[in-house]
Design an enzyme around this catalytic site. Structure first.
Site, mmCIF file in Angstrom:
data_model
loop_
_atom_site.group_PDB
_atom_site.id
_atom_site.type_symbol
_atom_site.label_atom_id
_atom_site.label_comp_id
_atom_site.label_asym_id
_atom_site.label_seq_id
_atom_site.Cartn_x
_atom_site.Cartn_y
_atom_site.Cartn_z
ATOM 1 N N HIS A 83 -32.457 -32.834 29.870
ATOM 2 C CA HIS A 83 -32.482 -31.842 30.842
ATOM 3 C C HIS A 83 -31.952 -32.319 32.335
ATOM 4 O O HIS A 83 -32.794 -32.074 33.126
ATOM 5 C CB HIS A 83 -33.690 -30.990 30.735
ATOM 6 N N GLU A 178 -37.692 -30.486 21.781
ATOM 7 C CA GLU A 178 -38.431 -31.703 21.080
ATOM 8 C C GLU A 178 -39.516 -31.110 20.138
ATOM 9 O O GLU A 178 -39.685 -31.712 18.955
ATOM 10 C CB GLU A 178 -38.944 -32.418 22.276
ATOM 11 N N THR A 244 -43.536 -35.226 24.029
ATOM 12 C CA THR A 244 -43.857 -36.522 24.928
ATOM 13 C C THR A 244 -43.619 -36.131 26.440
ATOM 14 O O THR A 244 -44.119 -36.891 27.001
ATOM 15 C CB THR A 244 -42.672 -37.538 24.283
ATOM 16 N N SER A 314 -36.390 -29.036 32.767
ATOM 17 C CA SER A 314 -36.946 -30.337 32.448
ATOM 18 C C SER A 314 -38.381 -30.212 32.486
ATOM 19 O O SER A 314 -39.176 -29.961 33.460
ATOM 20 C CB SER A 314 -36.676 -31.454 33.427
#
Length: 408
Positions: A83, A178, A244, A314
């Site tokens: 990102h 993710e 994460t 992000s």
């Protein structure tokens, strides 16, 4: 730890020198105080840890090496590799194409791909369904795989506890690449549900205790649970893993909360709680922990404002912003270009997903102190560019080399 061949355009001699000096002084990474860059009228407090993490450098090395070694082949990325718009745009400029956007919307039809094409899996990983789709097209799905090893560690932990008949609770943003990948890998072994924050964890707890009717679960968690999820039995043994890049403290708070609910519900003690709650503490990403701990250390100092550099989509960067803005004015920017002048800045409001234009950026005073950090997918070169741009507002560029020399 392994070092990677990352394009020099992403490196910064100044930042590299600072990081190397801090590493020599603090090899065990126990000191989270910031690095002070004193330019006289302008003082910059640089976070102890920031910038490219292991997984990002690994992904960049694989992607750029793949492009370099296959000049005559069509190369695709499933979606953004990381990102950060600068890295992604550099790959696009080299002819790489994205098959999907970050939300999973198809940009390149599957049927247009051939077995001769190269498809790179991004650092976030991908779903088992997409891996199967690539295989059906004659493309080896894992030949060019940049999935972060720490993401894969989460998958392995989810598989491990799933095979021990624990249901997996994923702390993550349901639409994030993710989390979608982790959800897919987990549900192949065990019932799985996603919670985006502590409030959803508290809501989930009401179904563990039976406070809410079971049928309400399917409305509240629509799109966030695995097929065939049975709320009456699948929440009796659970374990928590995470996306994460989430706030590590929130993941731990969610795990601790659910653990206590389970202990109360089944009258368990610390000695036998593992009968119904799996220990998953080792899935927290070291870089997420380090960068967030560094911001916590940064915030122990006094400053006038904070600047956080990184891609607007992000997740790990937005959490650094979230930590900073509790204490002081915080500006989330993607590059130095967003700082138009000493009074004017364009910055991202991640709460409302919009770019703001502020005209009271730097305070008018003789001495100003700025906290500075960046996300795990942000090149160090951008951080140096931000420092140089700030210096230009005060006509202090000439002091850059002298300060840099103190870290050589």
């Amino acid at each position: 730890m392994k070092t990677f061949n990352v394009p020099i355009i992403y490196r910064s001699p100044l930042i590299s020198a600072i990081k190397n000096r801090r590493k020599q002084q603090d090899r065990m990474k126990k000191d989270f105080t910031p690095t002070v860059l004193d330019f006289g009228p302008l003082k910059i407090l640089l976070a102890r840890h920031f910038g490219f993490c292991y997984g990002v450098e690994n992904a960049i090395e694989i992607a750029f090496k793949t492009v370099e070694e296959n000049p005559d082949k069509r190369i695709f990325l499933l979606s953004e590799m990381i990102h950060n718009p600068h890295v992604n745009n550099d790959l696009l400029a080299k002819g790489v194409r994205f098959i999907m956007d970050t939300a999973g919307k198809q940009l390149v039809p599957w049927e247009s791909l051939t077995p001769d094409d190269i498809v790179i899996i991004p650092a976030f990983g991908t779903t088992l369904e997409i891996e199967a789709k690539l295989s059906s097209l004659g493309i080896a799905p894992l030949q060019y795989n940049t999935t972060c090893p720490f993401v894969e560690r989460v998958w392995n932990k989810a598989e491990q506890i799933g095979k021990q008949s624990y249901t997996v609770i994923v702390h993550g943003k349901p639409g994030h690449e993710e989390t979608r990948a982790t959800f897919s890998h987990s549900l192949s072994n065990t019932p799985t549900v996603v919670v985006k924050d502590i409030k959803e964890a508290e809501l989930l707890a009401t179904f563990i205790t039976g406070e809410r009717k079971a049928e309400e679960f399917y409305t509240h968690f629509n799109g966030q649970y695995s097929p065939g999820f049975d709320v009456t039995k699948d929440l009796q043994r659970v374990g928590v893993v995470n996306q994460t890049t989430m706030l590590a403290t929130e993941t731990q708070a969610i795990a601790d909360y659910i653990k206590n609910v389970i202990m109360d519900r089944y009258a368990l003690t610390a000695d036998n709680v593992s009968e119904r709650f799996a220990d998953t503490r080792d899935t927290l990403c070291y870089a997420t922990n380090d960068n967030q701990s560094a911001v916590t250390g940064l915030l122990q100092q006094d400053a006038d404002l904070a600047i956080v550099v990184g891609g607007y989509n992000s997740s790990n960067t937005s959490h650094l912003v979230e930590l900073c803005e509790v204490k002081l004015p915080t500006y989330f920017i993607s590059s130095e270009e967003k700082m138009v002048s000493s009074s004017e800045i364009h910055h991202w409001d991640f709460h409302h997903k919009q770019e703001l234009h502020s005209t009271s950026f730097l305070p008018e005073q003789e001495q100003i102190t700025i906290m500075l950090t960046s996300g795990a997918s942000c090149p160090d070169a951008l951080v140096e560019a931000v420092i140089r741009k700030l210096l230009s507002f005060y006509d202090l560029e000439y002091k850059m080399e002298a300060v840099a020399a103190t870290f050589a």
